[in-house]
Structures are given as C-alpha cells and as structure tokens.
Design a protein around this motif. Structure first.
Motif, PDB file in Angstrom:
ATOM      1  N   GLU A 166      17.401 -52.900  16.731  1.00  0.00           N
ATOM      2  CA  GLU A 166      17.322 -53.714  17.947  1.00  0.00           C
ATOM      3  C   GLU A 166      16.230 -52.791  18.754  1.00  0.00           C
ATOM      4  O   GLU A 166      16.555 -51.427  18.914  1.00  0.00           O
ATOM      5  CB  GLU A 166      18.572 -53.890  18.689  1.00  0.00           C
ATOM      6  CG  GLU A 166      18.326 -54.168  19.990  1.00  0.00           C
ATOM      7  CD  GLU A 166      19.811 -54.216  20.843  1.00  0.00           C
ATOM      8  OE1 GLU A 166      20.809 -54.226  20.227  1.00  0.00           O
ATOM      9  OE2 GLU A 166      19.746 -54.280  21.948  1.00  0.00           O
ATOM     10  N   ILE A 197      16.244 -40.072  19.258  1.00  0.00           N
ATOM     11  CA  ILE A 197      16.502 -40.865  20.670  1.00  0.00           C
ATOM     12  C   ILE A 197      16.583 -42.392  20.383  1.00  0.00           C
ATOM     13  O   ILE A 197      16.636 -43.034  21.620  1.00  0.00           O
ATOM     14  CB  ILE A 197      15.108 -40.501  21.567  1.00  0.00           C
ATOM     15  CG1 ILE A 197      13.931 -40.920  20.794  1.00  0.00           C
ATOM     16  CG2 ILE A 197      14.864 -38.901  21.986  1.00  0.00           C
ATOM     17  CD1 ILE A 197      12.495 -41.051  21.697  1.00  0.00           C
ATOM     18  N   GLU A 249      14.443 -52.821  32.910  1.00  0.00           N
ATOM     19  CA  GLU A 249      15.064 -54.444  32.725  1.00  0.00           C
ATOM     20  C   GLU A 249      14.530 -55.224  33.873  1.00  0.00           C
ATOM     21  O   GLU A 249      14.192 -54.796  35.031  1.00  0.00           O
ATOM     22  CB  GLU A 249      16.718 -54.129  33.270  1.00  0.00           C
ATOM     23  CG  GLU A 249      17.273 -53.297  32.105  1.00  0.00           C
ATOM     24  CD  GLU A 249      18.771 -53.678  31.863  1.00  0.00           C
ATOM     25  OE1 GLU A 249      19.310 -54.092  30.920  1.00  0.00           O
ATOM     26  OE2 GLU A 249      19.624 -53.223  33.102  1.00  0.00           O
ATOM     27  N   SER A 280      15.664 -56.762  28.472  1.00  0.00           N
ATOM     28  CA  SER A 280      16.041 -55.358  28.894  1.00  0.00           C
ATOM     29  C   SER A 280      15.626 -54.569  27.509  1.00  0.00           C
ATOM     30  O   SER A 280      15.930 -54.937  26.699  1.00  0.00           O
ATOM     31  CB  SER A 280      17.511 -55.210  28.806  1.00  0.00           C
ATOM     32  OG  SER A 280      18.072 -54.041  28.787  1.00  0.00           O
ATOM     33  N   THR A 292      21.363 -42.801  22.208  1.00  0.00           N
ATOM     34  CA  THR A 292      21.898 -41.301  23.055  1.00  0.00           C
ATOM     35  C   THR A 292      22.818 -41.921  23.952  1.00  0.00           C
ATOM     36  O   THR A 292      23.083 -42.886  24.272  1.00  0.00           O
ATOM     37  CB  THR A 292      20.599 -40.826  23.763  1.00  0.00           C
ATOM     38  OG1 THR A 292      19.615 -41.624  24.514  1.00  0.00           O
ATOM     39  CG2 THR A 292      19.675 -39.942  22.974  1.00  0.00           C
TER      40      THR A 292
HETATM   41  N1  GAP Z   1      21.600 -55.143  30.802  1.00  0.00           N
HETATM   42  C1  GAP Z   1      21.767 -55.370  29.397  1.00  0.00           C
HETATM   43  C2  GAP Z   1      21.888 -54.360  28.590  1.00  0.00           C
HETATM   44  O1  GAP Z   1      22.114 -53.204  28.881  1.00  0.00           O
HETATM   45  P1  GAP Z   1      21.923 -53.746  25.880  1.00  0.00           P
HETATM   46  O2  GAP Z   1      21.863 -54.421  24.942  1.00  0.00           O
HETATM   47  O3  GAP Z   1      23.287 -52.933  26.132  1.00  0.00           O
HETATM   48  O4  GAP Z   1      21.821 -54.522  27.248  1.00  0.00           O
HETATM   49  C3  GAP Z   1      19.589 -53.295  26.551  1.00  0.00           C
HETATM   50  O5  GAP Z   1      20.628 -52.727  26.152  1.00  0.00           O
HETATM   51  C4  GAP Z   1      18.356 -51.967  25.754  1.00  0.00           C
HETATM   52  O6  GAP Z   1      18.715 -50.571  26.135  1.00  0.00           O
HETATM   53  C5  GAP Z   1      18.669 -51.851  24.241  1.00  0.00           C
HETATM   54  O7  GAP Z   1      17.963 -52.986  23.462  1.00  0.00           O
HETATM   55  C6  GAP Z   1      18.048 -50.746  23.576  1.00  0.00           C
HETATM   56  O8  GAP Z   1      16.652 -50.652  24.020  1.00  0.00           O
HETATM   57  C7  GAP Z   1      18.694 -49.838  25.197  1.00  0.00           C
HETATM   58  N2  GAP Z   1      19.738 -48.961  24.859  1.00  0.00           N
HETATM   59  C8  GAP Z   1      21.231 -49.582  24.886  1.00  0.00           C
HETATM   60  N3  GAP Z   1      21.789 -48.528  24.485  1.00  0.00           N
HETATM   61  C9  GAP Z   1      21.068 -47.600  24.391  1.00  0.00           C
HETATM   62  C10 GAP Z   1      21.555 -46.059  23.928  1.00  0.00           C
HETATM   63  N4  GAP Z   1      22.526 -45.827  23.668  1.00  0.00           N
HETATM   64  N5  GAP Z   1      20.429 -45.187  23.661  1.00  0.00           N
HETATM   65  C11 GAP Z   1      19.197 -45.728  23.840  1.00  0.00           C
HETATM   66  N6  GAP Z   1      18.802 -46.852  24.227  1.00  0.00           N
HETATM   67  C12 GAP Z   1      19.853 -47.739  24.443  1.00  0.00           C
END
Ligand code: GAP
Length: 462
Positions: free
Chosen positions: A289, A216, A226, A331, A219
C-alpha cells in the motif's frame, strides 16, 4: 525502477548521501525512528510542495489547514479510535517478540503460494485456528509457540495537567484526518465554501505499530498528506472515482512509471464505508500500500455532531436543502511516498568505459538541488563559479563543488539526482559561456552565463 534495487542499497545510499539517518544514532538509535538529513529534507519538502500544489493550489475548491497534533480526547471517542484502533497481536512465548497475527498469515500464504486467504475478513478465533493448524513459525526464532491473540491499542497516550494527581489522558493523533473533520464548520463559514469542497492537511501522525519496519515504510512517527472532499450524497461515487484517478495521475506526474502502480480494493469495508481502495507500489519487497482512497459516507461528520453536540448540517444556498455531507478521503504517507520515490528513481548504469554510475532519476521538481556549479580548475575558475552559484541560490537550491576530478563530481551529483551540472571554464572567462550537462542523457549544451537562471527555471517547474 531498476530491477537491481534492494532496500539495502536504498538504506546505504540514504545514509551515505545525507538523505536519511537512523534516529538518535549516537545513542545506539531508537527503533524505527528516522531523521531526514540535508538532502532528504529537500526531497521530502519538494514532495509535500508538489502534493500541496496539486491538491490545494490547483484544486478549484480546496483549502488547507494545519491543525494541532494534540486534540480534545473526545475527538478520538467520536472517530472510534479509542475503542477500536487496534491490531491483533500475538507474543512468541519463546523469544518474547511481538507480531501481528494478520501479518503472520499473509507472509505464510505468500511464501507457500496459498491463495484466497484474507486475514482482514477473519475473526481473531479464525486467525488463531489458521496459525495453529499450519504451525506458523515465529519469524524471529522459528518456533511455533504463540500466546492467544489480544487487541493491541495503536494510539500513543500522554497526559496533560499541571499537577501529578490532576491529569487528563490525551493522545498523539494517529491520523491528520480528524483535524480536517473538526474544522469543517470553521472552513466552510470563514471561506464561504460551497459543497462540494475539500480540506487538506499535511502533518505528523503517530502509531504504536506492533511490527514497524522496511526502513521508512512503516514507522511509529510519520507524516500524512490527507484531503477530505465534502460532497452531497449521490455524488460521492462519482467523486470517489475522480479521486482514484487524480491520486494515480499525481504519482505519474512526479515520475512514477504507471506499470509500478496498481489499484487494490479493500477486502473488508468498515461498516460505514461505501468503497475503499489502495494504490499499491511495487517496492523492492513486493506490492504494498502506498495510499488510500475511501468513500466514508457521512459517518465522520455525523459522529462529530453526536459527540460534540454541534450541528454539522450544511444548507444548500440554492435549494435550501439541509444535509450532513458525505466525505471522499484521499490519504497518503509522505514518508511512504518518499521511499517509493527513492526506489523508483534509483538506477545503476554501466557506461561505455565499463564504469557503473549510480543515478537517481528524480523528477527535477523533486530533486534536492536543481543544479550544481563546478569550476573546471579551482585556481582559475572558482571566483566566477562562486559568483554564479550565489546568483542561482536566490532562485532555487544550488550546490557548489570544486573538489576532485570533474567526472567524480558528476557522479556525486548523479547519486543525489541533481538534474543540471554547470561547468565554468576558460570559455566562461573569455566568452561568457558555460557548459550545462544534463543528468540522464549526459548531453552537454553551451549557453551564455546570463541565461543559466532562465534555462534551469524553465526545466524544474512542476
Ligand atoms: N485517515 C485515513 C488513514 O489514516 P490509513 O490507511 O491508516 O488511513 C493512510 O493511512 C496512509 O498513511 C497510508 O496509505 C500510508 O501511506 C500512511 N501510513 C499509515 N500508517 C503508516 C505508518 N505506520 N508509517 C508510515 N506511513 C503510514
């Protein structure tokens, strides 16, 4: 975190103990979708509750929203997602699999211990040159025969309309953040909020990731938590530092060892951003991350003002100054945090008799069941045990188990992280006392049955 933890062990435990299942499993699954089972949904809900408590309930000036997933398509023009939310993809001409060029380079450099190469800072042309010069191989078939890089759009598109020839293109939101930005004026006005204040949201986001994976971790459908902090320019740097600390403290407050967490500044900042960093967690596959903290300046509200035509100026009621607020964003993905929580809690302990017990050291506030009631002998003690179970269920999630030896029943509860097991035996019938066994220390205390509710309630608070 136990050094022996592997992703395979976590995936197996999740499958066998009702935590997380493959999505649409009876149809052969649907790639990179996962369904939370009865135990998993409790843990994830507890994670979200703890986050909400810390960032909304206990935060002096933060407000929650629950915005629609489907938003006016202009929102994504204003945010820049329609034009630039994409990843550099390369296809393998041999086995027809798709890859992210930056990931190919990162993985190659970490395998060959090459320092100083930062794909985020490279142009597509530079990445192509690097991949070709180093003859980087396709991770699936091992051959080196890639197409050129093309930008791959990450937003899922769908359409809205009543007839086939009259439809509008809309998107499944790729982040929850825009729901907070577009409601800035609504929240500020309706709650009479004064800068600085925050808007928080927990909700689903969707991204057509090129290389999802690691269970997970990444995904195509996931949940984000956020929080946008609206503040005056000049105070943004102070709040950025504060949110870094707050985000870190939240993680240690739900049971993380601070040695498994670290800050990592972004190598490349968006043109409008003043600062950005991640908190990384030491997952079984290495440092990755977990969440992001970003100083986004007044870029978001300025763009929404430009694209919507609505005035986003805030008027300071004391000084009468007018300005578009800056935003410090925090976030974190609920599912990515769930994976980290599971990895951090997982442990295998060898007992004095040589038996190995698998145990989840979940913080009591995150545990799916706070307690389990166990009649020592089904025949003699189940009536009394069921009575107590019924009472406790009114206050918290409580399990009941009457099958197998007491030792086996303890092990089953240890595997899902139940902090307290309550045994009903002859003493309960004769003296009104029960034995409570604590998960981590395995120590037992005897207390009066009528005190059990309070005893547990005192120990599961967040
Ligand atoms: N609004 C800012 C934003 O969306 P991001 O770094 O693209 O920033 C934030 O995403 C958080 O969302 C990440 O640090 C991660 O915890 C979660 N996240 C991002 N993409 C994801 C994915 N494909 N699957 C699961 N969690 C994801």
């Amino acid at each position: 975190m136990n050094n022996n933890v592997t992703m395979e062990k976590i995936v197996n435990l999740c499958k066998n103990r009702g935590i997380i299942f493959q999505g649409s499993e009876i149809y052969g699954g649907m790639g990179n979708t996962w369904d939370y089972g009865p135990i998993g949904v409790e843990i994830k809900n507890n994670i979200k509750k703890a986050w909400w408590k810390r960032f909304v309930q206990e935060s002096e000036n933060s407000f929650g929203v629950d915005a629609a997933i489907l938003m006016n398509a202009r929102v994504w023009d204003a945010s820049g997602h329609t034009t630039s939310f994409s990843d550099p993809k390369m296809d393998c001409r041999e086995c027809k699999t798709r890859h992210r060029a930056d990931n190919l380079i990162e993985n190659y450099c970490s395998k060959h211990k090459i320092d100083g190469i930062v794909p985020d800072k490279m142009s597509n042309e530079e990445m192509e040159v690097f991949i070709n010069e180093h003859k980087i191989a396709c991770p699936v078939c091992g051959k080196h025969n890639f197409t050129n890089i093309r930008q791959f759009k990450l937003m899922f598109e769908t359409s809205r309309g009543v007839t086939d020839d009259n439809t509008d293109k809309i998107y499944l939101r790729p982040e929850t953040a825009q729901g907070e930005f577009v409601n800035f004026l609504n929240v500020q006005r309706s709650m009479r909020a004064k800068i600085p204040f925050g808007i928080a949201q927990i909700g689903k986001a969707f991204r057509n990731e090129i290389t999802p994976g690691n269970f997970i971790f990444r995904t195509i459908e996931f949940e984000q938590m956020e929080h946008q902090w609206f503040c005056k320019e000049g105070t943004d740097e102070k709040y950025y530092e504060e949110f870094k600390q707050k985000a870190f403290e939240f993680l240690t407050s739900i049971g993380f060892n601070s040695e498994h967490l670290r800050f990592k500044d972004h190598d490349k900042l968006a043109f409008y951003a003043r600062a950005a960093c991640d908190i990384q967690y030491l997952y079984p596959m290495g440092w990755q991350e977990l969440n992001g903290i970003h100083n986004r300046t007044n870029h978001d509200l300025s763009h929404h003002q430009e694209f919507s035509g609505k005035n986003m100026l805030y008027m300071d009621p004391v000084t009468n100054e007018k300005y578009i607020p800056y935003v410090v964003e925090y976030s974190i993905g609920a599912d990515r945090l769930m994976l980290a929580v599971l990895c951090e809690a997982y442990d295998e302990e060898t007992l004095e008799n040589g038996e190995v017990r698998t145990i989840m050291h979940l913080a009591p506030c995150l545990a799916p069941y706070k307690a389990c009631v166990l009649p020592l002998m089904k025949k003699n003690h189940s009536e009394k045990a069921k009575e107590l179970h019924k009472q406790l269920c009114k206050d918290f999630m409580c399990d009941y188990d009457e099958s197998g030896s007491i030792g086996k029943r303890y092990r089953r509860q240890d595997e899902i992280g139940t902090p307290y097991c309550i045994t009903i035996d002859e003493d309960t019938l004769e003296k009104g006392t029960v034995t409570i066994r604590e998960r981590d220390s395995m120590e037992q205390v005897t207390i009066k049955a009528e005190d059990v509710k309070q005893y547990i309630n005192d120990r599961i608070k967040y």
